[in-house]
Scaffold this motif. Structure first.
Motif, short mmCIF file in Angstrom:
data_model
loop_
_atom_site.label_atom_id
_atom_site.label_comp_id
_atom_site.label_asym_id
_atom_site.label_seq_id
_atom_site.Cartn_x
_atom_site.Cartn_y
_atom_site.Cartn_z
N SER A 62 -4.24 -0.38 -15.69
CA SER A 62 -3.53 -0.26 -14.42
C SER A 62 -4.11 -1.29 -13.48
CB SER A 62 -3.67 1.16 -13.88
OG SER A 62 -2.85 1.33 -12.74
N TYR A 63 -3.79 -1.15 -12.19
CA TYR A 63 -4.22 -2.18 -11.25
C TYR A 63 -5.71 -2.09 -10.92
CZ TYR A 63 -3.39 1.66 -7.95
OH TYR A 63 -3.38 2.86 -7.31
N VAL A 245 7.62 1.56 -3.28
CA VAL A 245 7.18 2.59 -4.23
C VAL A 245 5.65 2.62 -4.18
CG1 VAL A 245 7.33 3.49 -6.56
CG2 VAL A 245 9.20 2.10 -5.65
N ALA A 248 3.69 8.40 -6.93
CA ALA A 248 4.58 9.29 -7.68
C ALA A 248 3.77 10.52 -8.07
CB ALA A 248 5.16 8.56 -8.89
N LEU A 267 21.03 0.94 -8.02
CA LEU A 267 20.52 -0.30 -7.42
C LEU A 267 21.61 -1.37 -7.41
CD1 LEU A 267 16.91 -0.52 -8.95
CD2 LEU A 267 17.64 0.52 -6.80
N MET A 274 13.71 -1.89 -5.14
CA MET A 274 12.53 -1.04 -5.31
C MET A 274 11.35 -1.96 -5.55
SD MET A 274 13.68 1.91 -8.04
CE MET A 274 12.37 3.11 -7.77
N GLN A 275 10.27 -1.74 -4.83
CA GLN A 275 9.11 -2.61 -5.00
C GLN A 275 7.87 -1.75 -5.07
OE1 GLN A 275 8.36 -6.49 -4.43
NE2 GLN A 275 6.68 -5.51 -5.54
N GLY A 276 7.23 -1.74 -6.24
CA GLY A 276 5.95 -1.07 -6.35
C GLY A 276 4.87 -1.89 -5.66
N PHE A 277 3.87 -1.22 -5.14
CA PHE A 277 2.79 -1.98 -4.49
C PHE A 277 1.54 -1.12 -4.44
CE2 PHE A 277 2.00 -0.12 -0.26
CZ PHE A 277 3.02 0.83 -0.21
N ASN A 281 -2.85 -5.42 -2.63
CA ASN A 281 -2.04 -6.65 -2.60
C ASN A 281 -2.13 -7.35 -1.24
OD1 ASN A 281 -1.19 -5.53 -5.00
ND2 ASN A 281 0.92 -5.17 -4.38
N PHE B 234 9.61 -1.60 -19.46
CA PHE B 234 8.67 -1.23 -18.39
C PHE B 234 7.21 -1.18 -18.83
CE2 PHE B 234 12.79 -0.24 -16.75
CZ PHE B 234 12.69 -0.66 -15.44
N LEU B 237 5.54 -4.74 -18.61
CA LEU B 237 5.59 -5.57 -17.40
C LEU B 237 4.20 -6.07 -17.01
CD1 LEU B 237 8.01 -3.58 -15.06
CD2 LEU B 237 8.53 -5.60 -16.46
N VAL B 263 10.95 5.18 -13.53
CA VAL B 263 10.30 3.86 -13.48
C VAL B 263 9.22 3.74 -12.42
CG1 VAL B 263 12.35 2.72 -14.40
CG2 VAL B 263 12.06 2.90 -11.92
N GLN B 264 9.14 4.71 -11.53
CA GLN B 264 8.24 4.55 -10.37
C GLN B 264 6.79 4.24 -10.78
OE1 GLN B 264 10.73 6.70 -10.48
NE2 GLN B 264 11.56 7.16 -8.47
N GLY B 265 6.28 5.00 -11.75
CA GLY B 265 4.89 4.78 -12.16
C GLY B 265 4.64 3.36 -12.65
N LEU B 267 6.35 0.69 -11.84
CA LEU B 267 6.44 -0.25 -10.72
C LEU B 267 5.16 -0.25 -9.90
CD1 LEU B 267 10.12 0.34 -9.48
CD2 LEU B 267 9.28 -1.33 -11.14
N ILE B 268 4.58 0.94 -9.70
CA ILE B 268 3.34 1.01 -8.91
C ILE B 268 2.20 0.31 -9.65
CG2 ILE B 268 1.58 2.55 -7.95
CD1 ILE B 268 3.82 4.68 -7.71
N LYS B 269 2.03 0.65 -10.92
CA LYS B 269 0.91 0.10 -11.69
C LYS B 269 0.90 -1.41 -11.70
CE LYS B 269 0.04 3.67 -15.12
NZ LYS B 269 0.16 4.04 -16.53
N SER B 271 2.86 -3.40 -9.48
CA SER B 271 3.42 -4.00 -8.25
C SER B 271 4.68 -4.80 -8.57
CB SER B 271 2.40 -4.89 -7.53
OG SER B 271 1.36 -4.11 -6.98
N SER B 272 5.53 -4.21 -9.40
CA SER B 272 6.74 -4.93 -9.80
C SER B 272 7.93 -4.58 -8.91
CB SER B 272 7.09 -4.60 -11.25
OG SER B 272 6.15 -5.20 -12.12
N LEU B 273 8.89 -5.47 -8.97
CA LEU B 273 10.08 -5.37 -8.12
C LEU B 273 11.33 -5.22 -8.97
CD1 LEU B 273 11.06 -7.62 -5.18
CD2 LEU B 273 12.42 -7.81 -7.23
N MET B 274 12.21 -4.31 -8.57
CA MET B 274 13.57 -4.23 -9.14
C MET B 274 14.54 -4.46 -7.98
SD MET B 274 13.61 -0.72 -11.43
CE MET B 274 15.11 -1.03 -12.40
#
Lengths: 340, 340
Positions: A62-63, A245, A248, A267, A274-277, A281, B234, B237, B263-265, B267-269, B271-274
């Protein structure tokens, strides 16, 4: 004669699958070390307990790297300098850093940051002036980009991040709708924080309540929870909606796959994002964010709550309570008096 | 004496739930109208059949209004001017516009655009130089932002949009992996278009094939299909990955809810964008895109294929074939000879 001072430390003992319990952790006695040159000895005053720590208990990429077994858990900690071998700190200074869950820590002077106890209570540096405040600030403003008159929905709205998200959205002139898990939280959002509407997901049908609370649709959804609550958002998105995002939490303890309606169609139909962050960052911009948060706080535009658990021995319970939705605002553990 | 010329028109007769069949459409005889001042009479040469038209057959809110029952279906059409009451067009000119599925159309001269039959075959204006080319161009470059050395995965890779996406990504120096539905398509991607790898989702396990084809993870996923193929993306990514969400053809005919891993998890892990989009979002920049696409085409850097169905009477079959994955490149119907 050598005197060894013994303290307690909380270690990860077993990796949880599903909901963690106290058996996954262990209180271990370890010596208090002495600072070397360029180091300081800190007494732990406050420990931050945060949902994202659950992810670090899994052994997955993970990050941030996973916690190691049989080592201290760590998170944001406010400490007070009790011995200094550094020119940068004096005894009595308060600092913030990422430190172990233990009563005393030795830290290199370049790994912690001095905080000003006169600007706000020192615990605020773990919340509104710290990581959760900055998470709200950058997620909402950099990704959500709310405009005056738009509708912003935030889940986990009474939590440390959500409560700041909603208030910043109000500052920016948006209509703000919060989703939270109790009538007490709903009242807090409406009466204390000035949200325009608030929904109790434990007693209300979120889909229909949202539809009523958002007659003009949803322009920004700040995602803290995922799961079924989040599923209800997508059919209400306006064109060019933005979804930061952030979390979760509903899925953090899942051992089964987390399954729900796929989002792609929504979407596309609305050209939404949707942008996870993660707050890291934005580390190069923390100064800018902290400055604006502090000025809003001093102007009385931002309020914040803390759920304080007293006593180091209750740290694990405080962490586990996060997944029961027990906290209002930032959950912290008070390990020792700050004398401030 | 009044002469009325009769032509055929394809109308939407019933709204499909699930997969449409010929019973949802009807060929109706209608008169060919005469152009008034400022109008032109067009003979239909090519009709574009596109997956997104399926969405317009539902009576639901989307980015374009639904088709009306008992009225002509419409889409991108190449027409030839057979009578002009406009100063802007002469008999013999070729135009492109959004026109009804019928053999002749009358159009106001400001609703269609003249095209140059000397630059490319006129049908190319329905594909690489038209809507699907522009969709690939803006979705990939504006949202996907591939950098040299990054890995770009595209689904529906042998289709009208996907095939252009992959080639533009190659032009930008990325490693390109395509997902398509037959060995013939896989060969086309590898041998004709120069993709670095290609996966047949009908014969291979997409998850493990992708893992092998993307040893450095995925930086850009251009989403054309949704569904289970998309689910496999996913977990692979990279941090700060970008997913332009263009289509979800696997779900267009679903009458059941389209369900899969949330997909939320992910995207968070990472920092990806949809980002969902439709090409219309970029209408103010069409000129810029069309110019660059045309230059790549003339330089031989872009290839394109067409699956041409002959005869107006086969238009509906050509449309329905899209959902069987039958087409290579752009699916079009040839209604009349262009004499060019």
């Amino acid at each position: 004669m050598i005197t060894i001072t013994i303290q307690k430390q909380i270690q990860l003992k077993k990796r949880p699958t599903g909901v963690p319990t106290s058996e996954h952790f262990e209180f271990v006695e370890v010596p208090v070390e002495s600072p070397a040159k360029g180091e300081i000895l800190l007494q732990t005053i406050y420990i931050s307990v945060d949902p994202y720590l659950r992810g670090r208990m899994n052994d997955t990429k993970s990050y941030i790297p996973p916690f190691k077994l049989n080592e201290a858990i760590s998170s944001g900690v406010i400490g007070k300098v009790v011995e200094s071998k550094s020119d940068l700190f004096e005894v009595g200074d308060f600092v913030i850093g990422s430190l172990g869950w233990q009563q005393f820590s030795v830290a290199k002077d370049n790994t912690v940051r001095k905080i000003d106890p006169n600007l706000a209570p020192v615990s605020a540096y773990l919340s509104v002036l710290g990581m959760t405040g900055l998470t709200a600030y950058f997620g909402l403003l950099d990704i959500g980009k709310p405009k005056a008159g738009e509708t912003v929905v935030v889940s986990g709205a009474a939590g440390a991040v959500g409560s700041i998200v909603g208030q910043i959205a109000k500052i920016k002139g948006a209509r703000v709708v919060g989703i939270a898990g109790s009538d007490e939280k709903v009242r807090y959002l409406l009466d204390e924080l000035g949200f325009d509407a608030a929904i109790n997901y434990n007693t209300q049908d979120v889909g229909s309540a949202l539809k009523e609370a958002c007659p003009d649709g949803i322009d920004v959804y700040f995602e803290n929870v995922g799961g079924e609550i989040s599923d209800t958002i997508f059919p209400l998105l306006n064109n060019f909606a933005r979804i930061p995002v952030c979390g979760a939490i509903s899925a953090y303890n899942n051992s089964e796959p987390d399954v729900g309606p796929r989002v792609q169609g929504y979407l596309i139909k609305t050209s939404s994002l949707m942008q996870g962050f993660t707050v890291g960052n934005y580390s190069s911009r923390f100064g800018e964010g902290a400055k604006e948060l502090a000025s809003w706080l001093l102007e009385g535009k931002l309020k914040y709550e803390e759920t304080v658990t007293e006593g180091f021995e209750n740290t694990i319970d405080a962490f586990l309570d996060l997944f029961k939705g027990a906290n209002l605002g930032k959950a912290i553990v008070k390990v020792a008096d700050s004398d401030k």
